[in-house]
Design a protein around this motif. Structure first.
Motif, PDB file in Angstrom:
ATOM      1  N   GLU A  31       0.854  -1.181   0.000  1.00  0.00           N
ATOM      2  CA  GLU A  31       0.000   0.000   0.000  1.00  0.00           C
ATOM      3  C   GLU A  31       0.892   1.232   0.000  1.00  0.00           C
ATOM      4  N   LEU A  32       0.872   1.961  -1.101  1.00  0.00           N
ATOM      5  CA  LEU A  32       1.767   3.101  -1.270  1.00  0.00           C
ATOM      6  C   LEU A  32       1.103   4.406  -0.860  1.00  0.00           C
ATOM      7  N   THR A  33       1.815   5.175  -0.057  1.00  0.00           N
ATOM      8  CA  THR A  33       1.482   6.580   0.134  1.00  0.00           C
ATOM      9  C   THR A  33       2.440   7.363  -0.737  1.00  0.00           C
ATOM     10  N   ILE A  34       1.915   8.055  -1.750  1.00  0.00           N
ATOM     11  CA  ILE A  34       2.755   8.697  -2.757  1.00  0.00           C
ATOM     12  C   ILE A  34       2.755  10.200  -2.541  1.00  0.00           C
ATOM     13  N   ILE A  35       3.957  10.770  -2.459  1.00  0.00           N
ATOM     14  CA  ILE A  35       4.149  12.201  -2.208  1.00  0.00           C
ATOM     15  C   ILE A  35       4.800  12.810  -3.444  1.00  0.00           C
ATOM     16  N   THR A  36       4.145  13.817  -4.046  1.00  0.00           N
ATOM     17  CA  THR A  36       4.648  14.334  -5.322  1.00  0.00           C
ATOM     18  C   THR A  36       4.799  15.853  -5.373  1.00  0.00           C
ATOM     19  N   THR A  37       4.520  16.562  -4.286  1.00  0.00           N
ATOM     20  CA  THR A  37       4.450  18.017  -4.401  1.00  0.00           C
ATOM     21  C   THR A  37       5.780  18.739  -4.188  1.00  0.00           C
ATOM     22  N   MET A  38       6.759  18.110  -3.591  1.00  0.00           N
ATOM     23  CA  MET A  38       8.000  18.831  -3.276  1.00  0.00           C
ATOM     24  C   MET A  38       8.921  18.911  -4.494  1.00  0.00           C
ATOM     25  N   ASP A  39       9.792  19.916  -4.514  1.00  0.00           N
ATOM     26  CA  ASP A  39      10.764  20.043  -5.597  1.00  0.00           C
ATOM     27  C   ASP A  39      11.834  18.967  -5.465  1.00  0.00           C
ATOM     28  N   SER A  40      12.547  18.746  -6.555  1.00  0.00           N
ATOM     29  CA  SER A  40      13.514  17.647  -6.595  1.00  0.00           C
ATOM     30  C   SER A  40      14.601  17.756  -5.537  1.00  0.00           C
ATOM     31  N   SER A  41      15.230  18.928  -5.418  1.00  0.00           N
ATOM     32  CA  SER A  41      16.355  19.053  -4.495  1.00  0.00           C
ATOM     33  C   SER A  41      15.923  18.820  -3.048  1.00  0.00           C
ATOM     34  N   THR A  42      14.701  19.256  -2.694  1.00  0.00           N
ATOM     35  CA  THR A  42      14.183  18.998  -1.349  1.00  0.00           C
ATOM     36  C   THR A  42      13.953  17.515  -1.138  1.00  0.00           C
ATOM     37  N   ARG A  43      13.367  16.858  -2.129  1.00  0.00           N
ATOM     38  CA  ARG A  43      13.125  15.410  -2.026  1.00  0.00           C
ATOM     39  C   ARG A  43      14.428  14.655  -1.854  1.00  0.00           C
ATOM     40  N   HIS A  44      15.441  14.986  -2.637  1.00  0.00           N
ATOM     41  CA  HIS A  44      16.718  14.281  -2.545  1.00  0.00           C
ATOM     42  C   HIS A  44      17.342  14.456  -1.164  1.00  0.00           C
ATOM     43  N   TRP A  45      17.308  15.691  -0.667  1.00  0.00           N
ATOM     44  CA  TRP A  45      17.858  15.979   0.658  1.00  0.00           C
ATOM     45  C   TRP A  45      17.133  15.165   1.731  1.00  0.00           C
ATOM     46  N   ARG A  46      15.807  15.223   1.698  1.00  0.00           N
ATOM     47  CA  ARG A  46      15.025  14.571   2.746  1.00  0.00           C
ATOM     48  C   ARG A  46      15.175  13.057   2.711  1.00  0.00           C
ATOM     49  N   PHE A  47      15.404  12.492   1.543  1.00  0.00           N
ATOM     50  CA  PHE A  47      15.615  11.040   1.450  1.00  0.00           C
ATOM     51  C   PHE A  47      17.022  10.657   1.869  1.00  0.00           C
ATOM     52  N   LEU A  48      18.023  11.303   1.296  1.00  0.00           N
ATOM     53  CA  LEU A  48      19.401  10.895   1.544  1.00  0.00           C
ATOM     54  C   LEU A  48      19.937  11.357   2.893  1.00  0.00           C
ATOM     55  N   ARG A  49      19.526  12.525   3.344  1.00  0.00           N
ATOM     56  CA  ARG A  49      20.015  13.050   4.625  1.00  0.00           C
ATOM     57  C   ARG A  49      19.162  12.567   5.800  1.00  0.00           C
ATOM     58  N   ASN A  50      17.834  12.661   5.632  1.00  0.00           N
ATOM     59  CA  ASN A  50      16.929  12.396   6.751  1.00  0.00           C
ATOM     60  C   ASN A  50      16.237  11.044   6.682  1.00  0.00           C
ATOM     61  N   ARG A  51      16.323  10.366   5.527  1.00  0.00           N
ATOM     62  CA  ARG A  51      15.731   9.038   5.338  1.00  0.00           C
ATOM     63  C   ARG A  51      14.236   9.055   5.656  1.00  0.00           C
ATOM     64  N   GLU A  52      13.529  10.072   5.164  1.00  0.00           N
ATOM     65  CA  GLU A  52      12.124  10.278   5.507  1.00  0.00           C
ATOM     66  C   GLU A  52      11.159   9.393   4.717  1.00  0.00           C
TER      67      GLU A  52
END
Length: 328
Positions: A31-52
């Protein structure tokens, strides 16, 4: 009722993921919760730095750095964003820059040094046009997705917090800007800014015909802990991404859905030049060549310390010969 595994997916709001977002396509058991509204650089930061997020579309360049530094991520060979890059090199019109070699010795602004688009452009400038990346003074605007130590001989600095690449280019404090997107001075046709390659489309066509590369900007990352605990998840996600793309491509064949007069002609031109599926996923020969080129650029430019193999970087989502087609 069987319980599905709840996962978060952060990605761009693309036509090729629309079916996933709307639930027309659903990965088996997930069951996927899909998040699409953030800009690319924010998404990359939040995934790689914060593992959100559990799964995320992420900069291919930053993903290489993360893996090189041993961060706990794996890659699924799904490439949601590709783009040719010649049309995203901009120069100040007063600087006498009329060809790529005029960039040697210049001061060039970038959002960050790691950005995949900029990694591709530096590699293309060096290998196709004879502009060594160390011949440039690089000025960044934001911090990097993954911290790294610049190699010896690389001139790299950061502008003040209140400055932007676009403003400094217009003011002539930067000679050029390489960017992932169209910058506002180009959109507004500011007289101080022009493209390095005015006929950028033909440059991109020539580049593709020479190299066979349609540059991959982003890969799909997944937390290693998810793979370790649920090793079946990458295959099911891969199948769902493929199914969603198939729905999108079938829909996009219809010229009535896009308000462009010559849309169908553009579709047919893409098919003639790039083939039936230029957005292909998986470890195809073409994707291998593209990714190996990117890895080579990253190593050459001092972002990663070693050239990693694709089998190390991406999970094996192969289901076996003739399997995965619902045959009995």
């Amino acid at each position: 009722m069987s319980k599905k595994l709840a996962l978060t997916l952060a990605c761009g709001d693309y036509e090729i993921v629309r079916a996933l977002k709307e639930g027309t396509v659903q990965p088996d058991g997930i069951e996927l919760t899909i998040i699409t509204t953030m800009d690319s650089s924010t998404r990359h930061w939040r995934f790689l730095r914060n593992r959100e997020f559990d799964v995320a579309e992420v900069s291919s360049s930053s993903y290489l750095l993360a893996r090189d530094q041993g961060l706990p991520f794996a890659g699924i060979p799904v490439f949601l964003h590709r783009r040719f890059r010649h049309g995203f090199a901009f120069v100040n019109t007063s600087k006498g820059i009329n060809e790529p070699k005029d960039l040697i010795g210049r001061r060039i602004g970038v959002k960050s040094f790691q950005v995949s688009a900029i990694l591709w452009l530096r590699g293309i400038l060096e290998h196709e046009y004879g502009v060594p990346h160390k011949s440039i003074e690089w000025v960044t605007e934001i911090d990097e997705d993954v911290e790294f130590t610049p190699p010896e001989g690389l001139r790299l600095s950061r502008m003040r917090h209140d400055q932007t690449c676009e403003e400094l280019l217009v003011a002539g404090e930067l000679d050029a800007v390489l960017h992932a997107d169209l910058i506002w001075p180009m959109v507004e046709r500011h007289p101080a800014v022009k493209r390095l390659w005015p006929d950028y489309k033909n440059e991109e066509l020539a580049y593709f015909r020479k190299t066979g590369i349609f540059p991959i900007m982003h890969v799909t990352g997944i937390k290693q802990e998810i793979v370790d605990k649920y090793p079946w998840v990458p295959v099911e996600l891969m199948k769902a991404f493929e199914a969603a793309k198939a729905v999108a491509m079938k829909r996009m064949e219809n010229p009535r859905i896009v308000p462009l007069a010559w849309y169908r002609e553009a579709w047919e031109e893409q098919e003639e030049v790039l083939g039936r599926d230029p957005w292909q996923y998986g470890m195809t020969d073409s994707n291998r060549h593209t990714l190996e080129t990117l890895i080579g650029y990253s190593f050459e430019q001092g972002l990663i310390k070693r050239k990693m193999g694709l089998e190390e970087l991406f999970l094996d989502v192969n289901q076996g010969r003739k399997r995965g087609t619902n045959r009995i």
